[in-house]
Write a protein that holds these residues in place. Sequence first.
Motif, mmCIF file in Angstrom:
data_model
loop_
_atom_site.group_PDB
_atom_site.id
_atom_site.type_symbol
_atom_site.label_atom_id
_atom_site.label_comp_id
_atom_site.label_asym_id
_atom_site.label_seq_id
_atom_site.Cartn_x
_atom_site.Cartn_y
_atom_site.Cartn_z
ATOM 1 N N LYS A 2 3.896 65.499 -4.003
ATOM 2 C CA LYS A 2 3.899 64.443 -2.996
ATOM 3 C C LYS A 2 4.965 63.411 -3.377
ATOM 4 O O LYS A 2 4.944 62.865 -4.474
ATOM 5 C CB LYS A 2 2.527 63.788 -2.922
ATOM 6 C CG LYS A 2 1.471 64.725 -2.360
ATOM 7 C CD LYS A 2 0.081 64.174 -2.518
ATOM 8 C CE LYS A 2 -0.152 62.992 -1.625
ATOM 9 N NZ LYS A 2 -1.546 62.536 -1.661
ATOM 10 N N ARG A 26 11.762 67.777 1.614
ATOM 11 C CA ARG A 26 10.917 68.560 2.524
ATOM 12 C C ARG A 26 11.380 70.016 2.553
ATOM 13 O O ARG A 26 10.568 70.942 2.517
ATOM 14 C CB ARG A 26 10.936 67.961 3.927
ATOM 15 C CG ARG A 26 10.024 68.738 4.883
ATOM 16 C CD ARG A 26 9.790 68.019 6.189
ATOM 17 N NE ARG A 26 8.855 66.928 5.934
ATOM 18 C CZ ARG A 26 9.021 65.689 6.368
ATOM 19 N NH1 ARG A 26 10.067 65.366 7.081
ATOM 20 N NH2 ARG A 26 8.125 64.759 6.097
ATOM 21 N N SER A 31 5.721 67.531 0.019
ATOM 22 C CA SER A 31 5.081 66.702 1.044
ATOM 23 C C SER A 31 5.726 65.319 0.970
ATOM 24 O O SER A 31 5.728 64.688 -0.092
ATOM 25 C CB SER A 31 3.582 66.612 0.759
ATOM 26 O OG SER A 31 2.964 65.724 1.647
#
Length: 66
Positions: A2, A26, A31
């Motif tokens: 993330k 990405r 994420s």
Amino acid sequence: MKVLIISSDLRISTPAGAAYIAGAARNAGHSIEVWDSYLAGDLSDELRKKLAEFSPDIVGISITAV
């Protein structure tokens, strides 16, 4: 992973640098969320909330020199 990208411009502009970084991350399967500091009312409070709710593994900061 993330990833939170922070666009740190405090003036009106297109956060192109943050967008390029976010697109590359990405495409690599991460994420992504982008947080634009220009749109924040209370910078510290809103950033703390974003960090708490997204809980990123890594934070990138996009800085534009004036």
